[in-house]
Design a protein around this motif. Structure first.
Motif, PDB file in Angstrom:
ATOM      1  N   ALA A 161      47.798  13.601 -16.783  1.00 33.94           N
ATOM      2  CA  ALA A 161      48.619  12.828 -15.850  1.00 33.94           C
ATOM      3  C   ALA A 161      48.486  13.380 -14.435  1.00 33.94           C
ATOM      4  O   ALA A 161      48.362  12.613 -13.466  1.00 33.94           O
ATOM      5  N   LEU A 162      48.486  14.695 -14.304  1.00 32.04           N
ATOM      6  CA  LEU A 162      48.327  15.322 -12.989  1.00 32.04           C
ATOM      7  C   LEU A 162      46.954  15.039 -12.408  1.00 32.04           C
ATOM      8  O   LEU A 162      46.826  14.663 -11.234  1.00 32.04           O
ATOM      9  N   ILE A 163      45.925  15.183 -13.220  1.00 30.07           N
ATOM     10  CA  ILE A 163      44.558  14.952 -12.743  1.00 30.07           C
ATOM     11  C   ILE A 163      44.373  13.500 -12.324  1.00 30.07           C
ATOM     12  O   ILE A 163      43.762  13.217 -11.287  1.00 30.07           O
ATOM     13  N   CYS A 164      44.911  12.584 -13.126  1.00 28.97           N
ATOM     14  CA  CYS A 164      44.779  11.163 -12.780  1.00 28.97           C
ATOM     15  C   CYS A 164      45.517  10.845 -11.478  1.00 28.97           C
ATOM     16  O   CYS A 164      45.018  10.093 -10.648  1.00 28.97           O
ATOM     17  N   THR A 165      46.696  11.424 -11.332  1.00 21.53           N
ATOM     18  CA  THR A 165      47.481  11.126 -10.129  1.00 21.53           C
ATOM     19  C   THR A 165      46.825  11.699  -8.881  1.00 21.53           C
ATOM     20  O   THR A 165      46.604  10.989  -7.903  1.00 21.53           O
ATOM     21  N   LEU A 166      46.521  12.977  -8.902  1.00 21.35           N
ATOM     22  CA  LEU A 166      45.956  13.614  -7.710  1.00 21.35           C
ATOM     23  C   LEU A 166      44.460  13.358  -7.573  1.00 21.35           C
ATOM     24  O   LEU A 166      43.944  13.288  -6.465  1.00 21.35           O
ATOM     25  N   GLY A 167      43.772  13.221  -8.686  1.00 22.53           N
ATOM     26  CA  GLY A 167      42.328  13.010  -8.632  1.00 22.53           C
ATOM     27  C   GLY A 167      41.936  11.623  -8.159  1.00 22.53           C
ATOM     28  O   GLY A 167      40.854  11.437  -7.587  1.00 22.53           O
ATOM     29  N   LEU A 168      42.795  10.654  -8.391  1.00 19.33           N
ATOM     30  CA  LEU A 168      42.467   9.296  -7.970  1.00 19.33           C
ATOM     31  C   LEU A 168      42.791   9.029  -6.503  1.00 19.33           C
ATOM     32  O   LEU A 168      42.299   8.050  -5.934  1.00 19.33           O
ATOM     33  N   LEU A 169      43.614   9.864  -5.889  1.00 18.81           N
ATOM     34  CA  LEU A 169      43.958   9.646  -4.474  1.00 18.81           C
ATOM     35  C   LEU A 169      42.729   9.643  -3.566  1.00 18.81           C
ATOM     36  O   LEU A 169      42.578   8.725  -2.743  1.00 18.81           O
ATOM     37  N   GLY A 201      40.801   1.599   5.144  1.00 22.21           N
ATOM     38  CA  GLY A 201      41.848   1.237   6.102  1.00 22.21           C
ATOM     39  C   GLY A 201      43.074   2.133   5.989  1.00 22.21           C
ATOM     40  O   GLY A 201      43.813   2.332   6.962  1.00 22.21           O
ATOM     41  N   LEU A 202      43.313   2.704   4.801  1.00 18.95           N
ATOM     42  CA  LEU A 202      44.461   3.603   4.622  1.00 18.95           C
ATOM     43  C   LEU A 202      44.282   4.909   5.381  1.00 18.95           C
ATOM     44  O   LEU A 202      45.257   5.571   5.727  1.00 18.95           O
ATOM     45  N   ALA A 203      43.039   5.292   5.623  1.00 16.22           N
ATOM     46  CA  ALA A 203      42.783   6.548   6.337  1.00 16.22           C
ATOM     47  C   ALA A 203      43.257   6.468   7.783  1.00 16.22           C
ATOM     48  O   ALA A 203      43.562   7.491   8.389  1.00 16.22           O
ATOM     49  N   GLY A 204      43.341   5.263   8.327  1.00 15.73           N
ATOM     50  CA  GLY A 204      43.785   5.111   9.707  1.00 15.73           C
ATOM     51  C   GLY A 204      45.294   5.111   9.862  1.00 15.73           C
ATOM     52  O   GLY A 204      45.805   5.257  10.972  1.00 15.73           O
ATOM     53  N   VAL A 205      46.038   4.945   8.774  1.00 20.91           N
ATOM     54  CA  VAL A 205      47.506   4.936   8.837  1.00 20.91           C
ATOM     55  C   VAL A 205      47.992   6.357   9.061  1.00 20.91           C
ATOM     56  O   VAL A 205      47.485   7.307   8.471  1.00 20.91           O
ATOM     57  N   SER A 206      48.980   6.476   9.945  1.00 20.88           N
ATOM     58  CA  SER A 206      49.528   7.813  10.197  1.00 20.88           C
ATOM     59  C   SER A 206      51.032   7.819   9.965  1.00 20.88           C
ATOM     60  O   SER A 206      51.721   6.827  10.190  1.00 20.88           O
ATOM     61  N   VAL A 207      51.515   8.948   9.505  1.00 18.17           N
ATOM     62  CA  VAL A 207      52.942   9.160   9.264  1.00 18.17           C
ATOM     63  C   VAL A 207      53.344  10.371  10.096  1.00 18.17           C
ATOM     64  O   VAL A 207      52.845  11.474   9.878  1.00 18.17           O
ATOM     65  N   VAL A 212      48.861  13.645   4.432  1.00 16.75           N
ATOM     66  CA  VAL A 212      50.260  13.747   3.984  1.00 16.75           C
ATOM     67  C   VAL A 212      50.320  13.677   2.463  1.00 16.75           C
ATOM     68  O   VAL A 212      50.986  14.491   1.812  1.00 16.75           O
ATOM     69  N   LEU A 213      49.614  12.690   1.886  1.00 14.77           N
ATOM     70  CA  LEU A 213      49.668  12.531   0.435  1.00 14.77           C
ATOM     71  C   LEU A 213      48.998  13.676  -0.305  1.00 14.77           C
ATOM     72  O   LEU A 213      49.469  14.097  -1.362  1.00 14.77           O
ATOM     73  N   LEU A 214      47.895  14.187   0.223  1.00 15.08           N
ATOM     74  CA  LEU A 214      47.212  15.287  -0.449  1.00 15.08           C
ATOM     75  C   LEU A 214      47.832  16.656  -0.124  1.00 15.08           C
ATOM     76  O   LEU A 214      47.631  17.618  -0.855  1.00 15.08           O
ATOM     77  N   GLY A 215      48.590  16.754   0.962  1.00 14.51           N
ATOM     78  CA  GLY A 215      49.194  18.030   1.343  1.00 14.51           C
ATOM     79  C   GLY A 215      50.651  18.171   0.937  1.00 14.51           C
ATOM     80  O   GLY A 215      51.152  19.286   0.795  1.00 14.51           O
ATOM     81  N   VAL A 216      51.348  17.038   0.744  1.00 14.34           N
ATOM     82  CA  VAL A 216      52.773  17.098   0.428  1.00 14.34           C
ATOM     83  C   VAL A 216      53.051  16.628  -1.001  1.00 14.34           C
ATOM     84  O   VAL A 216      53.848  17.234  -1.711  1.00 14.34           O
TER      85      VAL A 216
END
Length: 134
Positions: free
Chosen positions: A69-77, A86-92, A100-104
């Motif tokens: 479950a962890l590998i699927c969740t983090l590995g698929l990001l 297009g998601l790479a251009g979004v900023s928070v 943000v998603l890979l660091g938090v």
């Protein structure tokens, strides 16, 4: 020579030796089946080895499922960000969404999965002890 010899005194009733206490090594009221099961586990008979092997197998399956479950969740990001550039251009808050998603995201996810594994492992242990004591 020596002085007169005194007659022996009677024992003082206030200085009686302590009463003897009965020491019991095993509770005779315990069910015989529980004792047999515990003895078989301690002696590592073939039945006991199979029971312990089943318990370990259950714990291992739980760990593998949660790891997947962890590998699927983090590995698929990263794959999602690769397939949807297009998601790479979004900023928070001035930081790119992938960072943000890979660091938090991993920290609460890891904490939650670790807590869930702990709950499941304790449940498996209780089930094992209940099975052994019956």
């Amino acid at each position: 020579m020596t002085g007169p010899v005194e007659p022996p005194r009677p024992p003082d009733p206030s200085k009686r030796p302590p009463r003897r206490k009965r020491v019991v090594l095993a509770d005779s009221r315990a069910p015989v089946t529980v004792l047999r099961t515990v003895v078989e586990l301690e002696e590592q008979t073939s039945w006991a080895e199979e029971v312990v092997r089943g318990f370990i197998r259950t714990q291992f399956k739980t760990a593998v499922r949660l790891a997947l479950a962890l590998i699927c969740t983090l590995g698929l990001l990263p794959l999602v960000f690769f397939l949807a550039p297009g998601l790479a251009g979004v900023s928070v808050a001035g930081v790119a969404l992938p960072w943000v998603l890979l660091g938090v995201l991993p920290f609460p996810l890891l904490f939650g999965l670790a807590y869930w594994y702990n709950v499941l492992a304790e449940r498996h242990e209780r089930d094992f002890v209940d099975m052994v004591e019956k």
